[in-house]
Design an enzyme around this catalytic site. Sequence first.
Site, PDB file in Angstrom:
ATOM      1  N   SER A 132      24.977  30.107  20.062  1.00 51.17           N
ATOM      2  CA  SER A 132      26.259  30.414  19.432  1.00 51.17           C
ATOM      3  C   SER A 132      26.838  29.191  18.762  1.00 51.17           C
ATOM      4  O   SER A 132      26.653  28.070  19.222  1.00 51.17           O
ATOM      5  CB  SER A 132      27.261  30.938  20.469  1.00 51.17           C
ATOM      6  N   LYS A 186      24.337  36.042  25.895  1.00 50.01           N
ATOM      7  CA  LYS A 186      24.768  35.840  24.497  1.00 50.01           C
ATOM      8  C   LYS A 186      25.333  37.138  23.926  1.00 50.01           C
ATOM      9  O   LYS A 186      26.331  37.139  23.197  1.00 50.01           O
ATOM     10  CB  LYS A 186      23.593  35.347  23.638  1.00 50.01           C
ATOM     11  N   HIS A 189      28.715  37.518  25.271  1.00 50.81           N
ATOM     12  CA  HIS A 189      29.557  36.562  24.529  1.00 50.81           C
ATOM     13  C   HIS A 189      30.040  37.229  23.238  1.00 50.81           C
ATOM     14  O   HIS A 189      31.217  37.157  22.875  1.00 50.81           O
ATOM     15  CB  HIS A 189      28.735  35.300  24.228  1.00 50.81           C
ATOM     16  N   ASN A 190      29.121  37.867  22.527  1.00 53.95           N
ATOM     17  CA  ASN A 190      29.502  38.498  21.266  1.00 53.95           C
ATOM     18  C   ASN A 190      30.447  39.678  21.474  1.00 53.95           C
ATOM     19  O   ASN A 190      31.344  39.914  20.665  1.00 53.95           O
ATOM     20  CB  ASN A 190      28.249  38.946  20.505  1.00 53.95           C
ATOM     21  N   GLU A 193      33.606  38.130  21.850  1.00 52.92           N
ATOM     22  CA  GLU A 193      33.967  37.625  20.503  1.00 52.92           C
ATOM     23  C   GLU A 193      34.607  38.748  19.678  1.00 52.92           C
ATOM     24  O   GLU A 193      35.658  38.565  19.047  1.00 52.92           O
ATOM     25  CB  GLU A 193      32.695  37.100  19.832  1.00 52.92           C
TER      26      GLU A 193
HETATM   27  C1  6PG Z   1      27.801  33.203  17.281  1.00 49.54           C
HETATM   28  C2  6PG Z   1      28.034  34.550  16.631  1.00 49.54           C
HETATM   29  C3  6PG Z   1      26.886  35.003  15.796  1.00 49.54           C
HETATM   30  C4  6PG Z   1      27.080  36.403  15.181  1.00 49.54           C
HETATM   31  C5  6PG Z   1      28.166  36.467  14.179  1.00 49.54           C
HETATM   32  C6  6PG Z   1      28.225  37.764  13.394  1.00 49.54           C
HETATM   33  O1  6PG Z   1      27.930  33.178  18.491  1.00 49.54           O
HETATM   34  O2  6PG Z   1      27.526  32.233  16.588  1.00 49.54           O
HETATM   35  O3  6PG Z   1      28.242  35.499  17.622  1.00 49.54           O
HETATM   36  O4  6PG Z   1      25.747  35.018  16.618  1.00 49.54           O
HETATM   37  O5  6PG Z   1      25.913  36.764  14.579  1.00 49.54           O
HETATM   38  O6  6PG Z   1      29.374  36.264  14.815  1.00 49.54           O
HETATM   39  O7  6PG Z   1      28.268  38.880  14.200  1.00 49.54           O
HETATM   40  P1  6PG Z   1      28.691  40.291  13.585  1.00 49.54           P
HETATM   41  O8  6PG Z   1      28.075  40.359  12.206  1.00 49.54           O
HETATM   42  O9  6PG Z   1      28.148  41.338  14.483  1.00 49.54           O
HETATM   43  O10 6PG Z   1      30.175  40.277  13.523  1.00 49.54           O
END
Ligand code: 6PG
Length: 476
Positions: A132, A186, A189-190, A193
């Site tokens: 990330s 991960k 985490h997303n 996010e």
């Molecule tokens: C990170 C992000 C990354 C992710 C983008 C786009 O941790 O650097 O999570 O891995 O790919 O944030 O995600 P989306 O296109 O699904 O919004």
Amino acid sequence: MTENAHMGVIGLGPMGAGLTFNFADKGYLSVVFDPWPEARTRFAEKFADELDERVQITESLAAFVAALPAPRRILLMVKAGEPVDALLVELYPLLSPGDLVCDGGNAHPRDTDRRSRDAENRNLGFFGLGISGGELGARHGPSLMAGGTPELFASVAPALNAIAAKHDGFPCCSHFGPGGTGHFVKMVHNGIEYAIMQLIGEAFLLLRDGGGLSATQIADVFSAWNGGRLNAYLFGITTDILRREDDLAEGALIDKILDQAREKGTGQWTVRLALEFGVPVPTLSEAVSARHISRYGSERTQAKAVLPAPAPIEVADVNRFIDDLEGALCASVLISYAQGLHLITAAKPDGDGWVARPELAARTWQAGCVIRAAFLEKIIAAYDTHPDLANLMLAPGLTDDWVASLPGLRASLGRAIERGIPVPALASALSYYDGFRNTRLWSSLIQAQRDCFGAHTYERTDRDGTFHTEWLKPDA
Ligand code: 6PG
């Protein structure tokens, strides 16, 4: 085993390129390859000034493998999904027993489990590495979430620790467990996010449409929040985004961006797996659905013309409005972490062994990653004090936070609802909180209804066993 000074990177997009130079900066000789000739050319042109003996571009997969001393360590940074399998089909015959392949893309943890088993059968090493931090993180210090066996991780840990972001001097690079566990962490985490981004989006909407603030004024609010309890990467970039002037027209750029959010899938995976495992993650789920609603552009335009909205209501005290919203975000962001960390720790059905330590996840997210935030300290402290905490909501150390922030969440939701401003993630966070602390909800009635129409039985609070009632008997 002496430390292998070479690192192979396949995939020269922004992430692969950033990691290549990060390894090179830390003294590793990066050997790189991309299956697409145009990507190799673009990489060579873009980094012409930085390319030196530390980075060797190869022109074929065979040349790439030949340039790496055994045991080889190869980081895949290609598009997740089918392209990874297609590449492995070509790569494996060129490798020797003991070589290691790490998949640094956002792979589904089940795919990583499958690939790990397949590699083991070939006497090769494979593990999933969640990375990330985007392009800048890759170049200057990402957060790294590794799976695989402890031995495989140990064989590459010095290199990964070297490139990882550091928090108080400690690398944000951790090994979480077998197979796809790193990718599972991960993925969660997303999911978090997505939730925090949605919560920030809802606060932006409330400040704009409820408080009547301009983009610049909202940037000032986010900047102040980022200087306090809400100090976090996503709040910092939101400030910068809201301050950006449009290069092509008058005004703030944010006001010209089409209001439809895209996704690559990791948020959906998080929610799908949570549903499958029976772990409630409503705020993460609302964040995914909110992106989906946003994409119904023409339907939304039609609906705006026909669906009545509440009459506008002036904000009597803007400072109070903003302060309450800060409390709302403090509470709902913490609740989003609680939901994600619950999913990380919850027992999984047979076959999926991804159970990770929540405090280790929180430590690994303290620097380099998208959800890094000052209040991860509190989350870590909560788990350090009570290592067996079933859910962050039960942490005694967070009571003061709830007391300080919940009134703001309730007040902000009230204002949003009376003004017709949609706040699905904020509302779901409050419902999760209130649902969690209530021992008599609606479920007795649901059980009775199930028993009534389907004889599905119910349990009682005052005696053991299962019971069935003929609810619709004429004389009942
Ligand atoms: C990170 C992000 C990354 C992710 C983008 C786009 O941790 O650097 O999570 O891995 O790919 O944030 O995600 P989306 O296109 O699904 O919004």
